[in-house]
Design a protein around this motif. Structure first.
Motif, PDB file in Angstrom:
ATOM      1  N   VAL A 294       0.830  -1.210   0.000  1.00  0.00           N
ATOM      2  CA  VAL A 294       0.000   0.000   0.000  1.00  0.00           C
ATOM      3  C   VAL A 294       0.864   1.260   0.000  1.00  0.00           C
ATOM      4  O   VAL A 294       0.531   2.252  -0.635  1.00  0.00           O
ATOM      5  CB  VAL A 294      -0.969   0.003   1.206  1.00  0.00           C
ATOM      6  CG1 VAL A 294      -1.709   1.340   1.297  1.00  0.00           C
ATOM      7  CG2 VAL A 294      -1.974  -1.142   1.083  1.00  0.00           C
ATOM      8  N   SER A 295       2.022   1.201   0.667  1.00  0.00           N
ATOM      9  CA  SER A 295       2.862   2.410   0.741  1.00  0.00           C
ATOM     10  C   SER A 295       3.288   2.872  -0.642  1.00  0.00           C
ATOM     11  O   SER A 295       3.603   4.037  -0.842  1.00  0.00           O
ATOM     12  CB  SER A 295       4.097   2.147   1.597  1.00  0.00           C
ATOM     13  OG  SER A 295       4.933   1.195   0.961  1.00  0.00           O
ATOM     14  N   LYS A 296       3.319   1.955  -1.602  1.00  0.00           N
ATOM     15  CA  LYS A 296       3.761   2.308  -2.947  1.00  0.00           C
ATOM     16  C   LYS A 296       2.612   2.429  -3.937  1.00  0.00           C
ATOM     17  O   LYS A 296       2.815   2.812  -5.092  1.00  0.00           O
ATOM     18  CB  LYS A 296       4.755   1.251  -3.451  1.00  0.00           C
ATOM     19  CG  LYS A 296       6.089   1.281  -2.715  1.00  0.00           C
ATOM     20  CD  LYS A 296       6.815   2.597  -2.947  1.00  0.00           C
ATOM     21  CE  LYS A 296       8.092   2.713  -2.142  1.00  0.00           C
ATOM     22  NZ  LYS A 296       8.611   4.107  -2.157  1.00  0.00           N
ATOM     23  N   LEU A 297       1.409   2.056  -3.501  1.00  0.00           N
ATOM     24  CA  LEU A 297       0.251   2.152  -4.392  1.00  0.00           C
ATOM     25  C   LEU A 297      -0.107   3.609  -4.620  1.00  0.00           C
ATOM     26  O   LEU A 297      -0.160   4.389  -3.675  1.00  0.00           O
ATOM     27  CB  LEU A 297      -0.965   1.482  -3.751  1.00  0.00           C
ATOM     28  CG  LEU A 297      -1.274   0.036  -4.051  1.00  0.00           C
ATOM     29  CD1 LEU A 297      -2.622  -0.311  -3.427  1.00  0.00           C
ATOM     30  CD2 LEU A 297      -1.321  -0.220  -5.546  1.00  0.00           C
ATOM     31  N   PHE A 298      -0.397   3.948  -5.852  1.00  0.00           N
ATOM     32  CA  PHE A 298      -0.849   5.310  -6.131  1.00  0.00           C
ATOM     33  C   PHE A 298      -2.362   5.341  -5.967  1.00  0.00           C
ATOM     34  O   PHE A 298      -3.116   4.950  -6.853  1.00  0.00           O
ATOM     35  CB  PHE A 298      -0.444   5.723  -7.542  1.00  0.00           C
ATOM     36  CG  PHE A 298      -0.811   7.146  -7.858  1.00  0.00           C
ATOM     37  CD1 PHE A 298      -0.273   8.196  -7.131  1.00  0.00           C
ATOM     38  CD2 PHE A 298      -1.695   7.437  -8.879  1.00  0.00           C
ATOM     39  CE1 PHE A 298      -0.607   9.518  -7.413  1.00  0.00           C
ATOM     40  CE2 PHE A 298      -2.035   8.751  -9.179  1.00  0.00           C
ATOM     41  CZ  PHE A 298      -1.487   9.787  -8.443  1.00  0.00           C
TER      42      PHE A 298
END
Lengths: 454, 454
Positions: free
Chosen positions: B26-30
């Motif tokens: 999630v930390s890298k999901l846009f």
């Protein structure tokens, strides 16, 4: 009832239909030969390229209007495979796919100055309320505007890589060479966002490596040259080219160190010596299939696209943009690989891997026809071959005629079930169009050969 | 380095990077929350629907301009799954996918009379040479024109079924309800060609069955009603609706025999009794998600689309057209299934099947964090779960906050690695958002549960 696949099994079981096919039939394929465009004004001097001629002659694409083509089912299959290949490599570098609207507000293009500077190639439209839009040829404005509206956008989200694969528009003065220079085309455009010039450089290298892998997987030699920043802008740019006489770019390549540039970047008095090592430089024609740009803050500045750094302060995003002309790549592959009147596809994007051809109806060997469906069934049940086998079941036609058409469509392997399939030990002819060789194989040898396919 | 998948393995091996992930973070999901559209004029009375609010609030879509939305990465994932589902069912009925240009020559629309009759909803554009085009809202003219240029087109090729899934345009006077009524949208449009009225009727039934299967697979109750032929024309039409107060169509449904019609087809004095059995009729509001039309020769006649019959004589093609509003279907699913502030997706199109949440950094249970990557690795390695697991690795946030957001995004199963994961026999909390129940499972029980997922 063509084009069935395994997923249909349950429905057909339910409805008591017993035949389930995992392969395709040429008799049902929509691959119209020699479509004549009524609408398009084909002028005498219109430039036709090898790929345009072959793709149109074989019913893979169809000219619908000047510079606008339909992808017919075989073309669509190739496009899907290209898309999948690109998706995989994008996923490897953590790029996320999205879709921006094809229409972008004219106001955004005015803010960056490109509303005026792009000229007549930019297709503009007014909606019913008089608001202006562009039919986007590229999406720097649109994506940067999206980023500018997210605040706070945290440094933790960087690096960020977003891409899309969709239709783009450019109102070419003279569309030519089919999909190589048309007015509506499929483009993969990737946009990257970083927190510093250095990080953006690292990203640039990483994306270039991904592009290298994409082009390597197609196994067509390509040339990566220093590029012209052109209307996109930025500080740093590379172009990926296929070498072809049809190419409209001239590339200068050093004989010694390989240093390569688009000729547009070379002043004419220095065009025959390398600016790195001084050796002789030769020129080749290239078809541009990819282009990378390090943009810096060219778009993030006018459109105010910021992120919040570790101290909570807003800073401009460092951007890059990276394009692959996907429909152009399809055509350029054909342009480069075609032999004589036959299309040759890169293995990764062949519309079908195997084409099976049975005997002509009423011929002496007609009894061997039973083998065809059996072989198709067995082969399409193998890993990697589901949906990859096509049977040319038009048994009104001679084997020779169908082999010729299969070669034209670019199927890499053709298996002929003919006279020798009636022998005591049935033998099948395997035509390997990648080498031009042919050989007769027994059933067992044939199945083993299929098993070895990549 | 988010979004890695197995295919990257070889590259990472080559480049000596050891970590290979098959799941997302999630930390890298846009997935930007609460994007504010600068460009769109949001008027006071603009209608906002549940789906629009939820999809925008959770960063799944983003309003880019009035009535024009971007599909952000989660939305794109859902769209891809919807497309795949439709592709499968189309393949089962032998329909072949292609892509027509989005721009269609204005001349063709003049020939059918729709250039004038469609009114201001039709977006028109002129190219640099003054030639007129429409930004196609539908492609009857384009496909019929293509067919008309193939001659001889043999009866052997019939029935023929061609479809595409791409962007369409309609300049709505008042775009509203997000993806439910916007100006640029994704549509699946299928066109069928037959050699007789009877064959066209059979095709119509077969396509309707395929549509039934598509809607059944989404497991949302739908109503199939007799439809209005409207601007498309033809003799016979059905609409597929989701029942929802947001729906803009009024449907009349017989309490007794189930006979259903769009209210537009019912004269107002007869609106409360069934024209089949005379029983009482009630009205419900519906969102139209699919529409089928038996066209006859409405388009093949003016555009002269012929086939060659068995005696070699030219005859007009009998046509049908069949649409599914794919982006509308995405939103309508949310509109119907949403509970409170949480999106609920049909299982077949969830953006991720499992969301894993670990302990907050610095909390007492922080040591259980090691379980998270282990579980993600094991689960994403199972059949059907590759690329389907997302880890909410934002360990600055409490578990509660992340569970809330996971529910909002509509992930059906949330697995929490919290306090009890530190016990002698570690226990993991499984939140089943499809039932609202939660339970604690041991590692073994959890893995067995995952194995049982459809």
């Amino acid at each position: 009832m063509a084009l069935l696949n395994v997923s249909c099994l349950r429905y057909y079981k339910l409805s008591n239909v017993q035949a389930v096919r995992h392969y395709h039939r040429v008799s049902k394929l929509f691959q119209p030969l020699s479509v004549k465009p009524k609408d398009a004004t084909v002028t005498k001097d219109e430039a036709i390229s090898i790929s345009q001629k072959l793709l149109m002659d074989t019913g893979i694409i169809s000219l619908r209007s000047n510079g606008m083509f339909a992808l017919l089912p075989l073309g669509e299959r190739v496009m899907m495979k290209l898309t999948k290949l690109i998706d995989k490599e994008m996923s490897c570098i953590g790029a996320q796919r999205l879709s921006l609207p094809l229409l972008t507000s004219g106001d955004l293009w005015k803010k960056t100055g490109r509303w005026e500077s792009t000229g007549q190639e930019l297709l503009k439209i007014e909606d019913r309320h008089g608001k202006e839009y562009v039919l986007s040829p590229t999406h720097e404005e649109a994506i940067t505007s999206l980023m500018s509206e997210i605040y706070p956008f945290s440094f933790r989200q960087l690096p960020l890589r977003l891409y899309q694969i969709n239709s783009k528009f450019r109102d070419e003065m003279k569309p030519r060479f089919g999909l190589l220079r048309c007015r509506e085309f499929i483009m993969k455009d990737l946009y990257t966002f970083d927190n510093s010039v250095e990080a953006a450089h690292d990203t640039y290298q990483e994306i270039c490596s991904a592009y290298d892998r994409i082009f390597h997987r197609l196994r067509i030699p390509f040339l990566k040259v220093t590029g012209d920043c052109g209307s996109i802008g930025g500080t740093h740019s590379h172009e990926y080219h296929y070498i072809s006489p049809t190419g409209e770019d001239t590339l200068c390549v050093c004989d010694n160190c390989g240093n390569s540039k688009n000729a547009e970047l070379v002043s004419s008095d220095k065009s025959d010596s390398c600016d790195k090592c001084g050796s002789h430089v030769h020129q080749v024609a290239g078809i541009e299939v990819g282009h990378t740009f390090l943009l810096g803050t060219k778009y993030s500045k006018p459109l105010k696209a910021l992120y919040q750094n570790e101290s909570g302060k807003p800073e401009l995003l460092q951007m890059g943009c990276y394009g692959i002309g996907v429909s152009r790549l399809l055509a350029a592959s054909v342009e480069v690989l075609a032999e004589d009147k036959n299309i040759k596809w890169p293995w990764e994007i062949v519309p079908f891997k195997i084409c099976l051809i049975g005997p002509k109806k009423g011929s002496k060997e007609a009894s061997s026809a039973l083998w065809v469906d059996h072989l198709a069934e067995v082969m399409s049940g193998m890993p990697g071959l589901l949906d990859e086998v096509v049977v040319d079941d038009r048994d009104r036609l001679t084997i020779g005629k169908r082999v010729m058409e299969a070669k034209q469509s670019g199927y890499p392997f053709i298996i002929v079930v003919g006279k020798r399939a009636c022998e005591m030990v049935p033998m099948f002819e395997l035509l390997d169009c990648t080498t031009g060789k042919s050989e007769f194989l027994s059933h067992k040898m044939l199945i083993n050969w299929v098993r070895e396919l990549p």
